[in-house]
Design an enzyme around this catalytic site. Structure first.
Site, PDB file in Angstrom:
ATOM      1  N   ASN A 173      19.583   5.299 -19.804  1.00 42.99           N
ATOM      2  CA  ASN A 173      19.993   6.273 -20.824  1.00 42.99           C
ATOM      3  C   ASN A 173      21.103   7.158 -20.259  1.00 42.99           C
ATOM      4  O   ASN A 173      21.535   6.969 -19.124  1.00 42.99           O
ATOM      5  CB  ASN A 173      18.778   7.101 -21.273  1.00 42.99           C
TER       6      ASN A 173
ATOM      7  N   ALA B  22      13.288  14.568 -15.830  1.00 49.67           N
ATOM      8  CA  ALA B  22      13.904  13.234 -15.858  1.00 49.67           C
ATOM      9  C   ALA B  22      13.713  12.559 -17.213  1.00 49.67           C
ATOM     10  O   ALA B  22      12.688  12.730 -17.876  1.00 49.67           O
ATOM     11  CB  ALA B  22      13.287  12.356 -14.764  1.00 49.67           C
TER      12      ALA B  22
ATOM     13  N   ASP C  91      10.838   4.627 -21.206  1.00 52.21           N
ATOM     14  CA  ASP C  91       9.475   4.434 -21.714  1.00 52.21           C
ATOM     15  C   ASP C  91       9.032   2.978 -21.586  1.00 52.21           C
ATOM     16  O   ASP C  91       7.849   2.694 -21.510  1.00 52.21           O
ATOM     17  CB  ASP C  91       9.409   4.840 -23.189  1.00 52.21           C
TER      18      ASP C  91
ATOM     19  N   LYS D 126      20.915 -14.112 -12.240  1.00 54.49           N
ATOM     20  CA  LYS D 126      21.603 -13.573 -13.423  1.00 54.49           C
ATOM     21  C   LYS D 126      21.316 -14.462 -14.638  1.00 54.49           C
ATOM     22  O   LYS D 126      21.423 -15.694 -14.546  1.00 54.49           O
ATOM     23  CB  LYS D 126      23.100 -13.545 -13.129  1.00 54.49           C
TER      24      LYS D 126
ATOM     25  N   PRO E  51       4.735   3.510 -16.523  1.00 59.01           N
ATOM     26  CA  PRO E  51       3.698   4.533 -16.353  1.00 59.01           C
ATOM     27  C   PRO E  51       4.233   5.893 -16.805  1.00 59.01           C
ATOM     28  O   PRO E  51       5.381   6.222 -16.520  1.00 59.01           O
ATOM     29  CB  PRO E  51       3.416   4.534 -14.850  1.00 59.01           C
ATOM     30  N   ASP E  52       3.426   6.657 -17.522  1.00 60.72           N
ATOM     31  CA  ASP E  52       3.841   7.998 -17.947  1.00 60.72           C
ATOM     32  C   ASP E  52       3.521   8.966 -16.807  1.00 60.72           C
ATOM     33  O   ASP E  52       2.373   9.367 -16.599  1.00 60.72           O
ATOM     34  CB  ASP E  52       3.110   8.401 -19.229  1.00 60.72           C
ATOM     35  N   ILE E  53       4.550   9.319 -16.060  1.00 63.06           N
ATOM     36  CA  ILE E  53       4.372  10.112 -14.831  1.00 63.06           C
ATOM     37  C   ILE E  53       3.721  11.459 -15.150  1.00 63.06           C
ATOM     38  O   ILE E  53       2.747  11.872 -14.511  1.00 63.06           O
ATOM     39  CB  ILE E  53       5.745  10.331 -14.143  1.00 63.06           C
TER      40      ILE E  53
ATOM     41  N   LYS F 225       3.849  16.487 -27.929  1.00 68.80           N
ATOM     42  CA  LYS F 225       3.869  16.084 -26.507  1.00 68.80           C
ATOM     43  C   LYS F 225       3.129  17.097 -25.649  1.00 68.80           C
ATOM     44  O   LYS F 225       2.424  16.728 -24.713  1.00 68.80           O
ATOM     45  CB  LYS F 225       5.316  15.940 -26.018  1.00 68.80           C
TER      46      LYS F 225
ATOM     47  N   LYS G 258       0.013  15.361 -23.865  1.00 72.30           N
ATOM     48  CA  LYS G 258       0.081  15.197 -22.408  1.00 72.30           C
ATOM     49  C   LYS G 258      -0.762  16.257 -21.704  1.00 72.30           C
ATOM     50  O   LYS G 258      -0.903  16.230 -20.482  1.00 72.30           O
ATOM     51  CB  LYS G 258       1.539  15.254 -21.937  1.00 72.30           C
TER      52      LYS G 258
HETATM   53  O1  PMT Z   1      20.334  15.021 -17.312  1.00 68.53           O
HETATM   54  P1  PMT Z   1      21.208  15.755 -18.329  1.00 68.53           P
HETATM   55  O2  PMT Z   1      22.432  14.967 -18.710  1.00 68.53           O
HETATM   56  O3  PMT Z   1      21.531  17.164 -17.891  1.00 68.53           O
HETATM   57  O4  PMT Z   1      20.357  15.878 -19.675  1.00 68.53           O
HETATM   58  C1  PMT Z   1      19.180  16.633 -19.683  1.00 68.53           C
HETATM   59  C2  PMT Z   1      18.070  15.941 -20.461  1.00 68.53           C
HETATM   60  C3  PMT Z   1      18.440  15.810 -21.922  1.00 68.53           C
HETATM   61  C4  PMT Z   1      17.782  14.547 -19.883  1.00 68.53           C
HETATM   62  C5  PMT Z   1      16.786  16.822 -20.273  1.00 68.53           C
HETATM   63  O5  PMT Z   1      17.026  18.119 -20.745  1.00 68.53           O
HETATM   64  C6  PMT Z   1      15.586  16.237 -20.994  1.00 68.53           C
HETATM   65  O6  PMT Z   1      15.361  16.417 -22.167  1.00 68.53           O
HETATM   66  N1  PMT Z   1      14.762  15.475 -20.218  1.00 68.53           N
HETATM   67  C7  PMT Z   1      13.589  14.713 -20.750  1.00 68.53           C
HETATM   68  C8  PMT Z   1      14.053  13.476 -21.411  1.00 68.53           C
HETATM   69  C9  PMT Z   1      12.906  12.621 -21.893  1.00 68.53           C
HETATM   70  O7  PMT Z   1      12.690  11.581 -21.359  1.00 68.53           O
HETATM   71  O8  PMT Z   1      12.177  13.155 -22.826  1.00 68.53           O
HETATM   72  P2  PMT Z   1      10.930  12.405 -23.521  1.00 68.53           P
HETATM   73  O9  PMT Z   1      10.708  13.218 -24.730  1.00 68.53           O
HETATM   74  O10 PMT Z   1      11.234  10.950 -23.704  1.00 68.53           O
HETATM   75  O11 PMT Z   1       9.766  12.527 -22.461  1.00 68.53           O
HETATM   76  C10 PMT Z   1       8.812  13.569 -22.500  1.00 68.53           C
HETATM   77  C11 PMT Z   1       8.406  14.002 -21.113  1.00 68.53           C
HETATM   78  O12 PMT Z   1       7.644  12.970 -20.482  1.00 68.53           O
HETATM   79  C12 PMT Z   1       9.551  14.313 -20.179  1.00 68.53           C
HETATM   80  O13 PMT Z   1       9.186  15.437 -19.424  1.00 68.53           O
HETATM   81  C13 PMT Z   1       9.650  13.075 -19.292  1.00 68.53           C
HETATM   82  O14 PMT Z   1      10.142  13.385 -17.991  1.00 68.53           O
HETATM   83  C14 PMT Z   1       8.191  12.620 -19.233  1.00 68.53           C
HETATM   84  N2  PMT Z   1       8.020  11.182 -19.062  1.00 68.53           N
HETATM   85  C15 PMT Z   1       8.454  10.308 -20.005  1.00 68.53           C
HETATM   86  C16 PMT Z   1       8.233   8.948 -19.849  1.00 68.53           C
HETATM   87  C17 PMT Z   1       7.560   8.484 -18.688  1.00 68.53           C
HETATM   88  N3  PMT Z   1       7.350   7.210 -18.489  1.00 68.53           N
HETATM   89  N4  PMT Z   1       7.156   9.369 -17.770  1.00 68.53           N
HETATM   90  C18 PMT Z   1       7.354  10.690 -17.929  1.00 68.53           C
HETATM   91  O15 PMT Z   1       6.976  11.489 -17.056  1.00 68.53           O
END
Ligand code: PMT
Length: 426
Positions: free
Chosen positions: A210, A275, A279, A289, A305-307, A337, A341
């Site tokens: 992304n 981060a 997903d 390749k 895995p959802d960290i 969320k 979570k």
């Molecule tokens: O990096 P930049 O360019 O400065 O941009 C910042 C940002 C937009 C990336 C940042 O502000 C932001 O929104 N980060 C979270 C992005 C995200 O993955 O959001 P989500 O809504 O998909 O995930 C929800 C939460 O679960 C997040 O805290 C994510 O870190 C966490 N997560 C998600 C999936 C996964 N497998 N494990 C996780 O821990």
């Protein structure tokens, strides 16, 4: 404003009609318990006499760089070392441009260049000068170097024009300045921050990912360092330099990020998941390749895995902050969320075309956040990511300190869980 008590503030005054308002700034700083020393540029002295500031600050005003007497007393290097923060109010367009160039041909610019303490600018100028692309580019450059910009205000200007360019009013100016003394709030605490994207390999040369640049997460890590925390930064593949005074661990995939966070979470007090973790990842990664053969191709994906969820489930007492990046229904998804979570706070931001006002949270230098926690919420309006990060850390500290006593006692308690769950829908 308590944070200004006993602080040493070096106030720079440059050539702007708003220089007369700096008298009020000196007075209010001293009322708040700060010690103030004033440095004026030649332009500043054209508007108000040094005598005014000598009377208000109770200290001699510093004017010249190459003045043998002044340098024998408190020279530019001593002034740079003396200050806990430098506030330039008003900061003229010319002074801002000279800072960008790293000039050191007058006392104030030399002090700013030599100093390592927070630098705060309150621009004041004609609105045309403020909106000029040159000034705007200069402001962005200074912000990217960590300079805090306060204002300007909008309204009627001394020149008769109406628009942005007035010196910010004293009250918000000092409130903004006091933010830089948020440091110390996390002394003795360990904060783990994740930042950037992850890359999920399809074959040896291709991946799913992304647009996250890591800027938001890196700013948060830096703000936590500023606040006195020991910081572990787990970074996905980004091109940002490593901030000072923290431990950086580079990872590529969601799986690696999961393993690295798990390996370093013991002893952590606050976990901030900034981060943009993928997903889903390809179910199979081919060894060679993939060749272009068929008309269509289907890549089967499995959840990563959802960290964040996993950490909160295993360490219920650990204070966990998540992010929600949304393209619609920001509040609804963010609250969902927060609850799903089981975390302590969520910072929601718009991404993609929905993020017009913030110029797109992904990759941009600015952002805006809405914070939700179980019994409250706050809005952080559009600002440079470093500034926003400091504000976020301030809110996190408040919620962390006010968390229910039960969680305080379970901080380090590990709950045994079966192997990693796959939790789609993050
Ligand atoms: O990096 P930049 O360019 O400065 O941009 C910042 C940002 C937009 C990336 C940042 O502000 C932001 O929104 N980060 C979270 C992005 C995200 O993955 O959001 P989500 O809504 O998909 O995930 C929800 C939460 O679960 C997040 O805290 C994510 O870190 C966490 N997560 C998600 C999936 C996964 N497998 N494990 C996780 O821990």
């Amino acid at each position: 404003m308590d944070r200004l008590a006993n602080k040493r503030i070096l106030l720079g005054i440059t050539g702007s009609i708003a220089a007369y308002k700096a008298g009020e700034v000196v007075r209010r700083l001293r009322d708040a318990g700060a010690e103030v020393r004033v440095v004026m540029t030649r332009g500043g002295t054209e508007f108000v006499t040094p005598m005014t500031f000598q009377a208000l600050s109770g200290q001699p005003v510093h004017l010249h760089l190459l003045d043998a007497d002044a340098e024998a007393g408190m020279g530019h290097i001593e002034l740079a070392h003396w200050a806990d923060a430098i506030l330039v109010a008003p900061a003229s367009a010319d002074f801002i441009a000279r800072l960008v160039l790293g000039r050191a041909d007058d006392l104030l610019s030399a002090v700013c260049l030599a100093s390592r303490v927070p630098l705060v600018l309150a621009p004041a100028m004609n609105s045309g000068m403020w909106h000029n692309p040159a000034t705007q580019a200069n402001i962005r450059t200074l912000q990217s170097r960590g300079v805090l910009i306060l204002g300007p205000d909008e309204g009627k200007q001394a020149c008769g024009e109406v628009g942005a360019g007035r010196l910010l009013a004293t009250e918000p100016l000092l409130a903004g300045l006091s933010e830089v003394f948020g440091r110390g709030l996390l002394t003795g605490k360990t904060v783990l921050v994740t930042a950037g994207p992850t890359r999920e390999a399809i074959d040896p040369v291709r991946y799913l990912s992304n647009h996250s640049s890591g800027k938001m997460g890196f700013s948060i890590a830096e703000a936590a360092v500023e606040a006195g925390a020991r910081v572990i930064l787990v970074a996905g593949p980004v091109t940002l330099p490593t901030p000072d005074h923290l431990q950086r661990l580079d990872v590529v995939s969601a799986g690696e990020m999961f393993d690295t966070v798990m390996a370093h979470i013991q002893g952590v007090d606050i976990f901030i998941a900034t981060a943009a973790v993928a997903d889903y990842r390809p179910l199979r990664v081919t060894e060679n390749k993939i060749k272009k053969k068929a008309e269509r191709m289907v890549i089967e994906l499995e959840p990563t895995p959802d960290i964040l969820s996993e950490i909160k489930a295993r360490y219920p007492g650990l204070f966990c902050v998540g992010f929600a990046a949304e393209t619609s229904d920001l509040e609804t998804y963010a609250r969902d969320k927060l609850q799903r979570k089981g975390i302590d706070m969520i910072a929601a931001n718009w991404v993609g075309p929905a993020a017009i006002e913030t110029e797109g949270a992904f990759g941009s230098d600015t952002n805006a956040l809405r914070l939700f926690w179980p019994d409250g919420e706050a809005e952080l309006t559009v600002a440079a990511k470093p500034k926003l990060a400091r504000q976020l850390i301030g809110h996190i500290v408040q919620c962390y300190q006010n968390r229910p006593p039960r969680s305080k006692h379970t901080d380090t308690k590990v709950v045994s869980l079966p192997d990693v769950k796959r939790t789609p829908g993050s």
